[in-house]
Scaffold this motif. Structure first.
Motif, PDB file in Angstrom:
ATOM      1  N   ARG B  51       0.833  -1.186   0.000  1.00  0.00           N
ATOM      2  CA  ARG B  51       0.000   0.000   0.000  1.00  0.00           C
ATOM      3  C   ARG B  51       0.872   1.242   0.000  1.00  0.00           C
ATOM      4  O   ARG B  51       2.037   1.199   0.386  1.00  0.00           O
ATOM      5  N   SER B  52       0.289   2.352  -0.385  1.00  0.00           N
ATOM      6  CA  SER B  52       1.097   3.553  -0.600  1.00  0.00           C
ATOM      7  C   SER B  52       1.621   4.166   0.684  1.00  0.00           C
ATOM      8  O   SER B  52       2.469   5.052   0.636  1.00  0.00           O
ATOM      9  N   ASN B  53       1.128   3.695   1.832  1.00  0.00           N
ATOM     10  CA  ASN B  53       1.637   4.227   3.101  1.00  0.00           C
ATOM     11  C   ASN B  53       2.870   3.457   3.583  1.00  0.00           C
ATOM     12  O   ASN B  53       3.346   3.668   4.690  1.00  0.00           O
ATOM     13  N   MET B  54       3.358   2.534   2.729  1.00  0.00           N
ATOM     14  CA  MET B  54       4.545   1.762   3.052  1.00  0.00           C
ATOM     15  C   MET B  54       5.585   1.992   1.967  1.00  0.00           C
ATOM     16  O   MET B  54       5.244   2.355   0.843  1.00  0.00           O
ATOM     17  N   ASP B  55       6.868   1.753   2.284  1.00  0.00           N
ATOM     18  CA  ASP B  55       7.875   1.818   1.235  1.00  0.00           C
ATOM     19  C   ASP B  55       8.594   0.490   1.018  1.00  0.00           C
ATOM     20  O   ASP B  55       9.367   0.336   0.078  1.00  0.00           O
ATOM     21  N   LYS B  56       8.302  -0.477   1.864  1.00  0.00           N
ATOM     22  CA  LYS B  56       8.942  -1.786   1.721  1.00  0.00           C
ATOM     23  C   LYS B  56       8.050  -2.837   2.336  1.00  0.00           C
ATOM     24  O   LYS B  56       7.432  -2.608   3.388  1.00  0.00           O
ATOM     25  N   ARG B  57       8.015  -3.988   1.676  1.00  0.00           N
ATOM     26  CA  ARG B  57       7.284  -5.121   2.250  1.00  0.00           C
ATOM     27  C   ARG B  57       7.999  -6.393   1.829  1.00  0.00           C
ATOM     28  O   ARG B  57       8.415  -6.528   0.683  1.00  0.00           O
ATOM     29  N   GLN B  58       8.122  -7.327   2.772  1.00  0.00           N
ATOM     30  CA  GLN B  58       8.845  -8.562   2.486  1.00  0.00           C
ATOM     31  C   GLN B  58       7.928  -9.756   2.577  1.00  0.00           C
ATOM     32  O   GLN B  58       7.039  -9.824   3.414  1.00  0.00           O
ATOM     33  N   LEU B  65       9.649  -2.883  -3.131  1.00  0.00           N
ATOM     34  CA  LEU B  65      10.034  -1.548  -2.705  1.00  0.00           C
ATOM     35  C   LEU B  65       9.207  -0.534  -3.481  1.00  0.00           C
ATOM     36  O   LEU B  65       9.015  -0.672  -4.693  1.00  0.00           O
ATOM     37  N   LEU B  66       8.726   0.471  -2.771  1.00  0.00           N
ATOM     38  CA  LEU B  66       7.915   1.519  -3.391  1.00  0.00           C
ATOM     39  C   LEU B  66       8.557   2.866  -3.120  1.00  0.00           C
ATOM     40  O   LEU B  66       8.766   3.234  -1.958  1.00  0.00           O
ATOM     41  N   LYS B  68       7.597   6.525  -3.826  1.00  0.00           N
ATOM     42  CA  LYS B  68       6.521   7.382  -4.322  1.00  0.00           C
ATOM     43  C   LYS B  68       7.048   8.680  -4.905  1.00  0.00           C
ATOM     44  O   LYS B  68       6.404   9.295  -5.751  1.00  0.00           O
ATOM     45  N   THR B  69       8.209   9.088  -4.471  1.00  0.00           N
ATOM     46  CA  THR B  69       8.784  10.349  -4.955  1.00  0.00           C
ATOM     47  C   THR B  69       9.037  10.288  -6.456  1.00  0.00           C
ATOM     48  O   THR B  69       8.740  11.238  -7.191  1.00  0.00           O
ATOM     49  N   VAL B  70       9.582   9.150  -6.906  1.00  0.00           N
ATOM     50  CA  VAL B  70       9.872   9.005  -8.328  1.00  0.00           C
ATOM     51  C   VAL B  70       8.905   8.029  -8.996  1.00  0.00           C
ATOM     52  O   VAL B  70       9.119   7.646 -10.155  1.00  0.00           O
ATOM     53  N   LYS B  71       7.868   7.626  -8.269  1.00  0.00           N
ATOM     54  CA  LYS B  71       6.840   6.723  -8.799  1.00  0.00           C
ATOM     55  C   LYS B  71       7.463   5.456  -9.395  1.00  0.00           C
ATOM     56  O   LYS B  71       7.288   5.121 -10.576  1.00  0.00           O
ATOM     57  N   HIS B  72       8.199   4.758  -8.548  1.00  0.00           N
ATOM     58  CA  HIS B  72       8.922   3.571  -8.968  1.00  0.00           C
ATOM     59  C   HIS B  72       8.636   2.426  -8.011  1.00  0.00           C
ATOM     60  O   HIS B  72       8.578   2.608  -6.780  1.00  0.00           O
ATOM     61  N   LEU B  73       8.482   1.265  -8.594  1.00  0.00           N
ATOM     62  CA  LEU B  73       8.186   0.040  -7.845  1.00  0.00           C
ATOM     63  C   LEU B  73       9.190  -1.014  -8.285  1.00  0.00           C
ATOM     64  O   LEU B  73       9.528  -1.095  -9.472  1.00  0.00           O
ATOM     65  N   SER B  74       9.675  -1.817  -7.364  1.00  0.00           N
ATOM     66  CA  SER B  74      10.553  -2.901  -7.766  1.00  0.00           C
ATOM     67  C   SER B  74      10.213  -4.175  -7.006  1.00  0.00           C
ATOM     68  O   SER B  74       9.674  -4.136  -5.898  1.00  0.00           O
ATOM     69  N   LEU B  75      10.530  -5.281  -7.650  1.00  0.00           N
ATOM     70  CA  LEU B  75      10.365  -6.604  -7.045  1.00  0.00           C
ATOM     71  C   LEU B  75      11.732  -7.260  -6.984  1.00  0.00           C
ATOM     72  O   LEU B  75      12.403  -7.384  -8.013  1.00  0.00           O
ATOM     73  N   GLN B  76      12.135  -7.649  -5.805  1.00  0.00           N
ATOM     74  CA  GLN B  76      13.402  -8.336  -5.637  1.00  0.00           C
ATOM     75  C   GLN B  76      13.116  -9.792  -5.288  1.00  0.00           C
ATOM     76  O   GLN B  76      12.339 -10.068  -4.371  1.00  0.00           O
ATOM     77  N   ILE B  77      13.749 -10.699  -6.025  1.00  0.00           N
ATOM     78  CA  ILE B  77      13.617 -12.121  -5.760  1.00  0.00           C
ATOM     79  C   ILE B  77      14.996 -12.620  -5.322  1.00  0.00           C
ATOM     80  O   ILE B  77      15.973 -12.492  -6.067  1.00  0.00           O
TER      81      ILE B  77
END
Lengths: 115, 113
Positions: B51-58, B65-66, B68-77
């Protein structure tokens, strides 16, 4: 398992024929969605049901597309007078409650080929 | 307009290495993001959401990783395995929309032996 089930898995039809695609959502899921996925693309929203009410059908490409969920569980997507551009994978998804901010769980889709 | 896109259409990673799949979104009003994995002939499979109130979730072997400043999302495996080979989609749920989520075009992940 207890996932979303779609049938048939594959459907071949001649141009101009009508087709009906079925979706059995996860038991107890209130929300049901239909998406269309073209080859090499991400799924695109077609329509959304909350129980038996169709709350959004803004993604349906034309009036040849019709969806229903009369008893708030199983849904059918019907395409009348099929055209070649209707060839795609049609995905159904369901989620537990109404409202966004929750994952949608997808079935394996029906691959529709129009000859 | 609304769009969710991915920087790389194909990513090749050595088995055992970590994979990072990136996604850029343009709708600053989106408040919920999901990563899906899609194997050939199957429907998208939910991996993890944020959710947008978080910047990381595992999750298990995955991290989202989210920024919001640069509107970027990533998935790390972590410790990529052959079974991770698939197309990965990021998707967003625009705020105040109860229904549709918007998918990007996807990144195909190849695992090298």
């Amino acid at each position: 398992g207890a996932g979303v089930s779609q049938s048939p898995r594959y459907k071949v039809a001649k141009r101009g024929q009508d087709v009906a695609l079925r979706c059995d959502p996860i038991s107890g899921h209130v929300s049901l969605f239909w998406y269309q996925q073209a080859l090499g693309q991400g799924p695109e929203f077609l329509t959304y049901f909350q129980n038996e009410a169709q709350l959004d059908k803004s993604g349906l490409p034309s009036d040849r597309f019709f969806a229903e969920r009369p008893e708030g569980s199983v849904s059918t997507l019907k395409i009348q007078r099929t055209q070649q551009e209707d060839s795609a994978v049609y995905l159904c998804a369901s989620s537990f409650a109404e409202g966004g901010n929750q994952p949608q769980h997808f079935g394996d889709g029906t691959r529709l080929s129009i000859l | 307009g609304e769009s969710v896109g991915l920087h790389l259409p194909t990513l090749s990673v050595q088995e055992g290495d970590n994979s990072i799949i990136n996604c850029a979104y343009s709708n600053s009003a989106s408040d919920y993001f999901i990563w899906y994995k899609q194997e050939s002939g199957k429907g998208p499979q939910f991996i993890i959401d944020i959710r947008s109130n978080m910047d990381k979730r595992q999750g298990q072997r995955v991290t989202v990783l989210l920024n919001k400043t640069v509107k970027h999302l990533s998935l790390q495996i972590a410790a990529t395995q052959p079974g991770d080979s698939a197309v990965y989609f990021c998707a967003e749920n625009p705020m105040n929309r109860d229904d549709k989520i918007i998918f990007g075009k996807g990144t195909r992940l190849h695992i090298l032996p």
